[in-house]
Design a protein around this motif. Structure first.
Motif, short mmCIF file in Angstrom:
data_model
loop_
_atom_site.label_atom_id
_atom_site.label_comp_id
_atom_site.label_asym_id
_atom_site.label_seq_id
_atom_site.Cartn_x
_atom_site.Cartn_y
_atom_site.Cartn_z
N ILE A 1 0.83 -1.20 0.00
CA ILE A 1 0.00 0.00 0.00
C ILE A 1 0.87 1.26 0.00
N VAL A 2 1.87 1.30 0.89
CA VAL A 2 2.74 2.47 0.97
C VAL A 2 3.62 2.56 -0.28
N ALA A 3 4.06 1.41 -0.80
CA ALA A 3 4.91 1.39 -1.99
C ALA A 3 4.18 2.00 -3.18
N ALA A 4 2.89 1.75 -3.30
CA ALA A 4 2.12 2.33 -4.39
C ALA A 4 2.10 3.85 -4.28
N GLY A 5 1.98 4.35 -3.06
CA GLY A 5 2.04 5.80 -2.84
C GLY A 5 3.42 6.35 -3.15
N LEU A 6 4.46 5.59 -2.79
CA LEU A 6 5.83 6.04 -3.04
C LEU A 6 6.11 6.15 -4.54
N GLU A 7 5.60 5.21 -5.31
CA GLU A 7 5.78 5.27 -6.77
C GLU A 7 5.23 6.58 -7.33
N ARG A 8 4.09 7.00 -6.82
CA ARG A 8 3.48 8.24 -7.31
C ARG A 8 4.28 9.47 -6.86
N GLU A 9 4.95 9.35 -5.72
CA GLU A 9 5.73 10.48 -5.21
C GLU A 9 7.06 10.64 -5.94
N ILE A 10 7.70 9.55 -6.32
CA ILE A 10 9.05 9.63 -6.88
C ILE A 10 9.11 9.37 -8.39
N SER A 11 7.96 8.99 -8.99
CA SER A 11 7.89 8.72 -10.43
C SER A 11 8.92 7.69 -10.89
N GLN A 12 9.14 6.71 -10.05
CA GLN A 12 9.99 5.57 -10.38
C GLN A 12 9.29 4.30 -9.90
N ALA B 1 10.55 11.55 0.94
CA ALA B 1 9.64 10.90 -0.01
C ALA B 1 8.80 9.84 0.67
N LEU B 2 9.41 9.06 1.57
CA LEU B 2 8.66 8.03 2.30
C LEU B 2 7.59 8.66 3.19
N ALA B 3 7.93 9.76 3.85
CA ALA B 3 6.97 10.43 4.72
C ALA B 3 5.80 10.98 3.91
N ARG B 4 6.10 11.55 2.73
CA ARG B 4 5.01 12.06 1.88
C ARG B 4 4.12 10.92 1.40
N ALA B 5 4.75 9.81 1.00
CA ALA B 5 3.96 8.66 0.53
C ALA B 5 3.06 8.13 1.64
N HIS B 6 3.61 8.01 2.83
CA HIS B 6 2.84 7.50 3.98
C HIS B 6 1.68 8.42 4.32
N VAL C 1 -3.29 6.51 0.68
CA VAL C 1 -2.56 5.50 1.46
C VAL C 1 -3.16 5.36 2.85
N GLN C 2 -3.39 6.49 3.51
CA GLN C 2 -3.97 6.46 4.85
C GLN C 2 -5.34 5.79 4.84
N ARG C 3 -6.15 6.10 3.82
CA ARG C 3 -7.49 5.52 3.73
C ARG C 3 -7.42 4.01 3.56
N MET C 4 -6.54 3.55 2.66
CA MET C 4 -6.44 2.12 2.39
C MET C 4 -5.95 1.35 3.62
N LEU C 5 -5.05 1.95 4.37
CA LEU C 5 -4.58 1.30 5.59
C LEU C 5 -5.71 1.20 6.61
N ARG C 6 -6.38 2.32 6.86
CA ARG C 6 -7.42 2.33 7.88
C ARG C 6 -8.61 1.46 7.51
N GLU C 7 -8.94 1.40 6.22
CA GLU C 7 -10.06 0.55 5.79
C GLU C 7 -9.81 -0.92 6.12
N ARG C 8 -8.53 -1.29 6.23
CA ARG C 8 -8.17 -2.68 6.53
C ARG C 8 -7.93 -2.91 8.02
N GLY C 9 -8.21 -1.90 8.84
CA GLY C 9 -8.00 -2.05 10.27
C GLY C 9 -6.56 -1.84 10.69
N ILE C 10 -5.75 -1.26 9.79
CA ILE C 10 -4.34 -1.00 10.07
C ILE C 10 -4.20 0.43 10.57
N VAL C 11 -3.50 0.62 11.67
CA VAL C 11 -3.32 1.95 12.25
C VAL C 11 -2.03 2.56 11.72
N PRO C 12 -2.08 3.64 10.93
CA PRO C 12 -0.86 4.25 10.44
C PRO C 12 -0.11 4.98 11.55
#
Length: 326
Positions: free
Chosen positions: A52-63, A274-279, A284-295
């Motif tokens: 989930i976070v990696a998908a956000g990181l891809e959008r942040e760094i364009s790699q 970049a990691l902090a922005r992705a997180h 990303v926050q929504r997808m984590l919380r929807e699964r019961g994961i606390v960011p």
């Protein structure tokens, strides 16, 4: 000796020349795909959070961010791969709670000081998950069986010996007034394979996160009969907390980002930003919380302090289990 303006300028240019390679590296990061190592199997809790976070990181760094699962040795293989990766910011990984205890368990010479500790990224409560067509429809029936059965008669799984979900089971049975090893632990390479063993009848209970059990629960193959968090989970509103059931025990596992030590400072700064922005991304926050994961996000100093504290708590339980080797 008189210092001329020309000499001063030349010296300044020389210093700038020395700094330029570091500046160039930072500006170029990332100049190729990034590798993110996960020490556990695909489909498990760590893997879910990281992707989930990696998908956000891809959008942040364009790699591209390539998530690579390196399993084995109760997490030793993957954590070793992270610690020994090139310190250039293009390879880092998911640190899980197990790395705090590798030395204590005699499993390897790896600990918090083996990594650049970036931040914890999530908390996930443990649960009590059983086979849907098995004999226990609720925690009361499960508890009665564990109490009346012989020590070791019932088995649990979810991670390797001494790992987080093993500690969750041990702490639960201790809080029930039973031996910490009442449930015999069967090691696995993560939640996904352990849940398959549960469905196949190979183990009695899965004490990993209900997040990992969601697909099989939705398919009617497993049943979450209790959670070890401080509150009920949105995905399992009918599964009470252990404390609601009179068992004074909570357990939340944590996952983190760690990197090889000695990444150049300017590169590290860009990577962490970049990691902090992705997180922090809303999706990303929504997808984590929807699964019961606390960011969660913190700085390196806070993470370092936390690992010291959790080492003391987990160490006491591991010694009671007779697993400590140091």
């Amino acid at each position: 000796m008189k210092t001329t303006r020309r000499a001063t300028l030349a010296a300044g240019l020389g210093l700038l020349g020395l700094a330029l390679p570091g500046i160039a590296r930072a500006q170029a990061w990332p100049n190729r795909p990034v590798t993110l190592i996960v020490p556990w199997a695909a489909g498990g809790g760590t893997d879910t959070v990281v992707r989930i976070v990696a998908a956000g990181l891809e959008r942040e760094i364009s790699q591209p961010v390539n998530v690579v699962n390196r399993t084995g040795g109760n997490g030793i293989v993957g954590h070793s791969a992270i610690a020994t990766a090139p310190a250039d910011g293009h390879t880092f990984g998911a640190g899980t709670s197990e790395f705090v205890n590798f030395r204590l368990l005699g499993q390897g010479n790896i600990g918090p000081d083996s990594f650049d500790l970036i931040s914890r990224i999530s908390l996930i409560p443990a649960g009590v998950t059983v086979k849907a067509d098995g004999p226990w429809r609720d925690f009361a029936a499960f508890s009665a069986a564990i109490r009346s059965g012989a020590k070791g008669q019932y088995t649990g799984s979810g991670v390797g010996i001494g790992g987080a979900w093993h500690l969750a089971a041990a702490g639960m049975t201790r809080a029930m007034g039973l031996e910490v090893d009442r449930i015999r632990w069967i090691p696995s390479q993560g939640g996904a394979p352990a849940l398959q063993d549960l469905v196949a009848g190979g183990v009695s209970v899965f004490t990993g996160s209900p997040v990992e059990a969601k697909a099989l629960s939705d398919a009617g193959q497993v049943r979450v009969i209790a959670v070890m968090g401080s509150a009920r989970m949105a995905d399992y509103p009918n599964a009470p907390t252990l404390r609601e059931l009179g068992v004074d025990w909570t357990f939340e596992n944590w996952f983190s980002f760690v990197a090889p030590k000695n990444i150049p400072g300017a590169v590290r700064s860009r990577m962490v930003e970049a990691l902090a922005r992705a997180h922090a991304r809303e999706d990303v926050q929504r997808m984590l919380r929807e699964r019961g994961i606390v960011p969660i996000w913190e700085n390196s100093e806070q993470f370092t302090t936390f690992t010291s504290q959790v080492s003391d708590t987990a160490g006491a339980l591991l010694r009671e289990l007779g697993l400590a080797r140091a």
